[in-house]
Design a protein around this motif. Structure first.
Motif, PDB file in Angstrom:
ATOM      1  N   ARG A  44       0.861  -1.290  -0.123  1.00  0.00           N
ATOM      2  CA  ARG A  44      -0.072  -0.023  -0.167  1.00  0.00           C
ATOM      3  C   ARG A  44       1.067   1.238   0.085  1.00  0.00           C
ATOM      4  O   ARG A  44       1.753   1.355   0.933  1.00  0.00           O
ATOM      5  CB  ARG A  44      -0.747  -0.042   1.191  1.00  0.00           C
ATOM      6  CG  ARG A  44      -1.785   1.080   1.255  1.00  0.00           C
ATOM      7  CD  ARG A  44      -2.470   1.201   2.383  1.00  0.00           C
ATOM      8  NE  ARG A  44      -3.103   2.349   2.719  1.00  0.00           N
ATOM      9  CZ  ARG A  44      -2.542   3.578   3.279  1.00  0.00           C
ATOM     10  NH1 ARG A  44      -1.419   3.633   3.958  1.00  0.00           N
ATOM     11  NH2 ARG A  44      -3.078   4.728   3.511  1.00  0.00           N
ATOM     12  N   PRO A  70      -1.361  -4.906 -10.053  1.00  0.00           N
ATOM     13  CA  PRO A  70      -1.931  -3.572  -9.375  1.00  0.00           C
ATOM     14  C   PRO A  70      -3.505  -3.970  -9.155  1.00  0.00           C
ATOM     15  O   PRO A  70      -4.114  -4.733  -9.853  1.00  0.00           O
ATOM     16  CB  PRO A  70      -1.799  -2.714 -10.526  1.00  0.00           C
ATOM     17  CG  PRO A  70      -0.725  -3.225 -11.570  1.00  0.00           C
ATOM     18  CD  PRO A  70      -0.991  -4.640 -11.344  1.00  0.00           C
ATOM     19  N   VAL A  73      -5.080   1.450  -8.614  1.00  0.00           N
ATOM     20  CA  VAL A  73      -4.086   2.264  -9.272  1.00  0.00           C
ATOM     21  C   VAL A  73      -4.703   3.657  -9.764  1.00  0.00           C
ATOM     22  O   VAL A  73      -5.168   3.545 -10.993  1.00  0.00           O
ATOM     23  CB  VAL A  73      -3.100   1.689 -10.500  1.00  0.00           C
ATOM     24  CG1 VAL A  73      -2.111   2.721 -10.960  1.00  0.00           C
ATOM     25  CG2 VAL A  73      -2.743   0.199 -10.003  1.00  0.00           C
ATOM     26  N   ILE A  77      -0.779   7.895 -10.400  1.00  0.00           N
ATOM     27  CA  ILE A  77       0.360   7.198  -9.888  1.00  0.00           C
ATOM     28  C   ILE A  77       1.171   6.775 -11.298  1.00  0.00           C
ATOM     29  O   ILE A  77       0.387   6.507 -12.019  1.00  0.00           O
ATOM     30  CB  ILE A  77      -0.156   5.850  -9.223  1.00  0.00           C
ATOM     31  CG1 ILE A  77      -0.973   6.124  -8.049  1.00  0.00           C
ATOM     32  CG2 ILE A  77       1.186   4.991  -8.993  1.00  0.00           C
ATOM     33  CD1 ILE A  77      -0.423   6.668  -6.850  1.00  0.00           C
ATOM     34  N   GLU A 112      -5.326  -2.090 -13.491  1.00  0.00           N
ATOM     35  CA  GLU A 112      -5.845  -2.778 -12.248  1.00  0.00           C
ATOM     36  C   GLU A 112      -6.370  -4.183 -12.663  1.00  0.00           C
ATOM     37  O   GLU A 112      -6.968  -4.511 -13.689  1.00  0.00           O
ATOM     38  CB  GLU A 112      -7.007  -2.087 -11.789  1.00  0.00           C
ATOM     39  CG  GLU A 112      -6.610  -0.877 -11.105  1.00  0.00           C
ATOM     40  CD  GLU A 112      -7.752  -0.180 -10.629  1.00  0.00           C
ATOM     41  OE1 GLU A 112      -8.788  -0.355 -10.668  1.00  0.00           O
ATOM     42  OE2 GLU A 112      -7.183   1.110 -10.073  1.00  0.00           O
ATOM     43  N   GLN A 128       3.969  10.123  -7.467  1.00  0.00           N
ATOM     44  CA  GLN A 128       2.555  10.201  -6.854  1.00  0.00           C
ATOM     45  C   GLN A 128       2.159  11.537  -6.985  1.00  0.00           C
ATOM     46  O   GLN A 128       2.888  12.320  -6.292  1.00  0.00           O
ATOM     47  CB  GLN A 128       2.295   9.506  -5.761  1.00  0.00           C
ATOM     48  CG  GLN A 128       0.574   9.657  -5.448  1.00  0.00           C
ATOM     49  CD  GLN A 128       0.336   8.668  -4.341  1.00  0.00           C
ATOM     50  OE1 GLN A 128       0.945   7.594  -4.210  1.00  0.00           O
ATOM     51  NE2 GLN A 128      -0.434   9.119  -3.467  1.00  0.00           N
ATOM     52  N   GLU A 133      -4.173   6.488  -2.722  1.00  0.00           N
ATOM     53  CA  GLU A 133      -3.461   5.594  -2.444  1.00  0.00           C
ATOM     54  C   GLU A 133      -3.178   4.343  -3.576  1.00  0.00           C
ATOM     55  O   GLU A 133      -4.121   4.286  -4.354  1.00  0.00           O
ATOM     56  CB  GLU A 133      -3.685   4.512  -1.141  1.00  0.00           C
ATOM     57  CG  GLU A 133      -4.832   3.883  -1.293  1.00  0.00           C
ATOM     58  CD  GLU A 133      -5.332   3.205  -0.059  1.00  0.00           C
ATOM     59  OE1 GLU A 133      -4.796   3.545   1.030  1.00  0.00           O
ATOM     60  OE2 GLU A 133      -6.328   2.548   0.136  1.00  0.00           O
ATOM     61  N   ARG A 134      -1.950   3.833  -3.590  1.00  0.00           N
ATOM     62  CA  ARG A 134      -1.978   2.591  -4.763  1.00  0.00           C
ATOM     63  C   ARG A 134      -1.635   1.386  -3.858  1.00  0.00           C
ATOM     64  O   ARG A 134      -1.097   1.098  -2.597  1.00  0.00           O
ATOM     65  CB  ARG A 134      -0.728   2.922  -5.419  1.00  0.00           C
ATOM     66  CG  ARG A 134      -0.299   1.829  -6.448  1.00  0.00           C
ATOM     67  CD  ARG A 134       0.850   1.643  -6.862  1.00  0.00           C
ATOM     68  NE  ARG A 134       2.070   0.994  -5.880  1.00  0.00           N
ATOM     69  CZ  ARG A 134       3.199   0.626  -6.178  1.00  0.00           C
ATOM     70  NH1 ARG A 134       3.719   0.881  -7.437  1.00  0.00           N
ATOM     71  NH2 ARG A 134       4.026   0.012  -5.274  1.00  0.00           N
ATOM     72  N   SER A 136      -1.186  -2.654  -4.448  1.00  0.00           N
ATOM     73  CA  SER A 136      -0.545  -3.788  -5.509  1.00  0.00           C
ATOM     74  C   SER A 136      -0.114  -5.172  -4.693  1.00  0.00           C
ATOM     75  O   SER A 136       0.178  -4.932  -3.651  1.00  0.00           O
ATOM     76  CB  SER A 136       0.348  -3.267  -6.269  1.00  0.00           C
ATOM     77  OG  SER A 136       1.523  -3.039  -5.755  1.00  0.00           O
TER      78      SER A 136
END
Length: 181
Positions: A44, A70, A73, A77, A112, A128, A133-134, A136
């Protein structure tokens, strides 16, 4: 190579292994993918954070393939890497002499739910530009199967804790077992 079994793997492997087998097993030609998995981590990246440019170090970066899946996403990002030709940061000018140049970062497209391999031997970074948030999943898959397993104790408080790692072999049935409470 020795692989490490973390307590969370005991809980998550019954769900994750069938997914990983279907996602990667056939694609990589492995009939028993679990023997090739060195690491599975859920990442995260909080809002406003960045991952600085770096090249991965360690045996996982030279002996395994790093697969990213991912999950979340946002468009703000950007996962970027430097092509091999830009790694030195110098190019020959028209006269033949070396001249400093600004490296050209290239975006690695992330969609994704679509798995892709990252060449972690190339310099890479994550930028970013927004408040999102990302998330994966990162999977390190080795060419050769793990030779042995050691287990990290559920009570582990850190790598300096002498009770952290039980130095015994874990067979494949245990590797795939569900932790019973």
């Amino acid at each position: 190579e020795t692989c490490i079994v973390f307590p969370a793997w005991r809980r998550l492997s019954p769900t994750l292994l069938p997914l990983l087998d279907s996602l990667l097993g056939a694609r990589l030609g492995y009939t028993n993918l679990s023997r090739h998995i060195w690491r599975v981590q859920l990442n995260r990246m909080p809002p406003g954070s960045h991952i600085k440019a770096h090249v991965d170090q360690g045996s996982y970066s030279t002996l395994a393939h790093r697969i990213h899946v991912p999950l979340l996403v946002p468009k703000c990002i950007r996962f970027e890497n430097l092509p091999i030709s830009a790694q030195g940061g110098r190019v020959a000018s028209a006269s033949g002499s070396a001249a400093s140049v600004r490296p050209e970062w290239r975006e690695v497209p992330m969609r994704e739910g679509e798995a892709f391999e990252v060449n972690n031997k190339l310099r890479h970074r994550v930028l970013q530009s927004g408040p999102y948030e990302r998330v994966s999943v990162v999977i390190d898959v080795a060419e050769l199967p793990c030779a042995r397993y050691i287990e990290v104790a559920p009570t582990c408080r850190g790598w300096h804790d002498p009770t952290c790692v039980s130095d015994f072999d874990v067979d494949e049935a245990e590797w795939r077992a569900v932790e019973r409470l």
